[in-house]
Write a protein that holds these residues in place. Structure first.
Motif, PDB file in Angstrom:
ATOM      1  N   ARG A  72       0.809  -1.224   0.000  1.00  0.00           N
ATOM      2  CA  ARG A  72       0.000   0.000   0.000  1.00  0.00           C
ATOM      3  C   ARG A  72       0.837   1.267   0.000  1.00  0.00           C
ATOM      4  NH1 ARG A  72      -5.031  -1.678   3.851  1.00  0.00           N
ATOM      5  NH2 ARG A  72      -5.659  -3.397   2.565  1.00  0.00           N
ATOM      6  N   LYS A  73       2.021   1.159  -0.511  1.00  0.00           N
ATOM      7  CA  LYS A  73       2.879   2.323  -0.680  1.00  0.00           C
ATOM      8  C   LYS A  73       3.042   2.532  -2.170  1.00  0.00           C
ATOM      9  CE  LYS A  73       5.429   1.555   3.539  1.00  0.00           C
ATOM     10  NZ  LYS A  73       6.705   1.341   4.169  1.00  0.00           N
ATOM     11  N   LYS A  74       2.915   3.752  -2.590  1.00  0.00           N
ATOM     12  CA  LYS A  74       3.040   4.028  -4.014  1.00  0.00           C
ATOM     13  C   LYS A  74       4.451   4.524  -4.295  1.00  0.00           C
ATOM     14  CE  LYS A  74       0.969   4.091  -7.969  1.00  0.00           C
ATOM     15  NZ  LYS A  74       0.707   2.856  -8.627  1.00  0.00           N
ATOM     16  N   PHE A  75       5.214   3.700  -4.958  1.00  0.00           N
ATOM     17  CA  PHE A  75       6.562   4.050  -5.356  1.00  0.00           C
ATOM     18  C   PHE A  75       6.588   4.179  -6.870  1.00  0.00           C
ATOM     19  CE2 PHE A  75       7.181   1.755  -1.405  1.00  0.00           C
ATOM     20  CZ  PHE A  75       8.085   2.552  -0.742  1.00  0.00           C
ATOM     21  N   GLN A  76       7.422   5.048  -7.341  1.00  0.00           N
ATOM     22  CA  GLN A  76       7.629   5.147  -8.781  1.00  0.00           C
ATOM     23  C   GLN A  76       8.953   4.462  -9.085  1.00  0.00           C
ATOM     24  OE1 GLN A  76       5.225   6.604 -10.733  1.00  0.00           O
ATOM     25  NE2 GLN A  76       6.333   5.670 -12.404  1.00  0.00           N
ATOM     26  N   VAL A  77       8.931   3.505  -9.981  1.00  0.00           N
ATOM     27  CA  VAL A  77      10.128   2.750 -10.335  1.00  0.00           C
ATOM     28  C   VAL A  77      10.600   3.191 -11.715  1.00  0.00           C
ATOM     29  CG1 VAL A  77      11.063   0.465 -10.834  1.00  0.00           C
ATOM     30  CG2 VAL A  77       9.404   0.758  -8.990  1.00  0.00           C
ATOM     31  N   TYR A  78      11.846   3.622 -11.778  1.00  0.00           N
ATOM     32  CA  TYR A  78      12.482   3.939 -13.045  1.00  0.00           C
ATOM     33  C   TYR A  78      13.780   3.152 -13.098  1.00  0.00           C
ATOM     34  CZ  TYR A  78       9.328   7.873 -13.418  1.00  0.00           C
ATOM     35  OH  TYR A  78       8.203   8.649 -13.501  1.00  0.00           O
ATOM     36  N   MET A  79      14.023   2.560 -14.242  1.00  0.00           N
ATOM     37  CA  MET A  79      15.281   1.850 -14.432  1.00  0.00           C
ATOM     38  C   MET A  79      16.053   2.532 -15.541  1.00  0.00           C
ATOM     39  SD  MET A  79      14.253  -2.187 -14.097  1.00  0.00           S
ATOM     40  CE  MET A  79      15.865  -2.740 -14.576  1.00  0.00           C
ATOM     41  N   GLY A  80      17.229   3.029 -15.206  1.00  0.00           N
ATOM     42  CA  GLY A  80      18.148   3.556 -16.204  1.00  0.00           C
ATOM     43  C   GLY A  80      19.138   2.458 -16.515  1.00  0.00           C
ATOM     44  N   ILE A  81      19.231   2.097 -17.772  1.00  0.00           N
ATOM     45  CA  ILE A  81      20.064   0.954 -18.145  1.00  0.00           C
ATOM     46  C   ILE A  81      21.157   1.427 -19.097  1.00  0.00           C
ATOM     47  CG2 ILE A  81      20.085  -1.309 -19.245  1.00  0.00           C
ATOM     48  CD1 ILE A  81      17.149  -1.557 -18.238  1.00  0.00           C
ATOM     49  N   SER A  82      22.382   1.159 -18.701  1.00  0.00           N
ATOM     50  CA  SER A  82      23.539   1.605 -19.471  1.00  0.00           C
ATOM     51  C   SER A  82      23.796   0.701 -20.671  1.00  0.00           C
ATOM     52  CB  SER A  82      24.781   1.600 -18.574  1.00  0.00           C
ATOM     53  OG  SER A  82      25.177   0.268 -18.295  1.00  0.00           O
ATOM     54  N   SER A  83      24.760   1.112 -21.450  1.00  0.00           N
ATOM     55  CA  SER A  83      25.268   0.249 -22.516  1.00  0.00           C
ATOM     56  C   SER A  83      25.922  -0.957 -21.863  1.00  0.00           C
ATOM     57  CB  SER A  83      26.316   0.996 -23.346  1.00  0.00           C
ATOM     58  OG  SER A  83      25.762   2.159 -23.900  1.00  0.00           O
ATOM     59  N   THR A  84      26.188  -1.966 -22.653  1.00  0.00           N
ATOM     60  CA  THR A  84      26.835  -3.172 -22.133  1.00  0.00           C
ATOM     61  C   THR A  84      28.344  -2.990 -22.175  1.00  0.00           C
ATOM     62  OG1 THR A  84      25.019  -4.512 -22.952  1.00  0.00           O
ATOM     63  CG2 THR A  84      27.055  -5.656 -22.458  1.00  0.00           C
ATOM     64  N   TYR A  85      28.978  -3.319 -21.070  1.00  0.00           N
ATOM     65  CA  TYR A  85      30.432  -3.259 -20.970  1.00  0.00           C
ATOM     66  C   TYR A  85      30.945  -4.592 -20.457  1.00  0.00           C
ATOM     67  CZ  TYR A  85      30.127   1.808 -21.429  1.00  0.00           C
ATOM     68  OH  TYR A  85      29.880   3.068 -21.889  1.00  0.00           O
ATOM     69  N   LYS A  86      32.184  -4.891 -20.823  1.00  0.00           N
ATOM     70  CA  LYS A  86      32.824  -6.103 -20.318  1.00  0.00           C
ATOM     71  C   LYS A  86      33.817  -5.710 -19.235  1.00  0.00           C
ATOM     72  CE  LYS A  86      32.346  -8.905 -24.438  1.00  0.00           C
ATOM     73  NZ  LYS A  86      32.988  -9.738 -25.416  1.00  0.00           N
ATOM     74  N   GLY A  87      33.821  -6.471 -18.168  1.00  0.00           N
ATOM     75  CA  GLY A  87      34.793  -6.258 -17.108  1.00  0.00           C
ATOM     76  C   GLY A  87      34.334  -5.282 -16.046  1.00  0.00           C
ATOM     77  N   LEU A  88      34.851  -5.473 -14.860  1.00  0.00           N
ATOM     78  CA  LEU A  88      34.492  -4.619 -13.728  1.00  0.00           C
ATOM     79  C   LEU A  88      35.122  -3.234 -13.791  1.00  0.00           C
ATOM     80  CD1 LEU A  88      34.712  -7.192 -10.805  1.00  0.00           C
ATOM     81  CD2 LEU A  88      32.662  -6.145 -11.755  1.00  0.00           C
ATOM     82  N   ASN A  89      36.194  -3.086 -14.552  1.00  0.00           N
ATOM     83  CA  ASN A  89      36.859  -1.789 -14.604  1.00  0.00           C
ATOM     84  C   ASN A  89      36.019  -0.727 -15.333  1.00  0.00           C
ATOM     85  OD1 ASN A  89      37.263  -3.218 -16.964  1.00  0.00           O
ATOM     86  ND2 ASN A  89      39.217  -2.241 -17.421  1.00  0.00           N
TER      87      ASN A  89
END
Length: 137
Positions: A72-89
């Protein structure tokens, strides 16, 4: 509240795992940041489009969890999705791009905004960030 947050994070993790994504999460200033790693990386354009559909489904499922009758809580969910990268660096690039995508959420009909879909808006964001332009007075 803390118990509910822990419960919610567990549900979010399980949603990502259903789609073969391993995620790491942190909460700061009432924002949830999720770093998701694909357990089975893809290379073809067709497979990448399927990933995009997966992420949109994930966003809808998270939205449903947040806004069900029990919470019963109204939250707004937005997902910002980056480009795909390889590696943690390259993680900082992912975080920056996802934040930029969310900044432009008002230009999109979806609650899931892909950095790769920003088009010319991406150019404007980058110009503003580098301080290479100023408004005309």
């Amino acid at each position: 509240m803390i118990q509910w947050t822990f419960h919610f994070l567990s549900i979010v993790r399980s949603i990502f795992e259903q789609y073969s994504l391993r995620c790491y999460m942190t909460i700061q200033n009432q924002r949830l940041a999720i770093l998701a790693f694909d357990l089975f990386p893809t290379n073809t354009k067709k497979e990448q489009l399927k990933k995009k559909e997966k992420l949109e489904l994930i966003s809808k499922q998270i939205d449903n969890v947040l806004n069900n009758r029990e919470t019963r809580k109204k939250f707004q969910v937005y997902m910002g999705i980056s480009s795909t990268y390889k590696g943690l660096n390259n993680t900082h690039y992912c975080y920056e791009e996802a934040n930029k995508a969310i900044l432009l959420k008002s230009f999109f009909q979806s609650s899931t905004i892909f950095y790769d879909d920003l088009g010319t808006l991406e150019i404007l964001l980058n110009l503003h960030e580098k301080g290479s332009w100023s408004p005309l007075y």
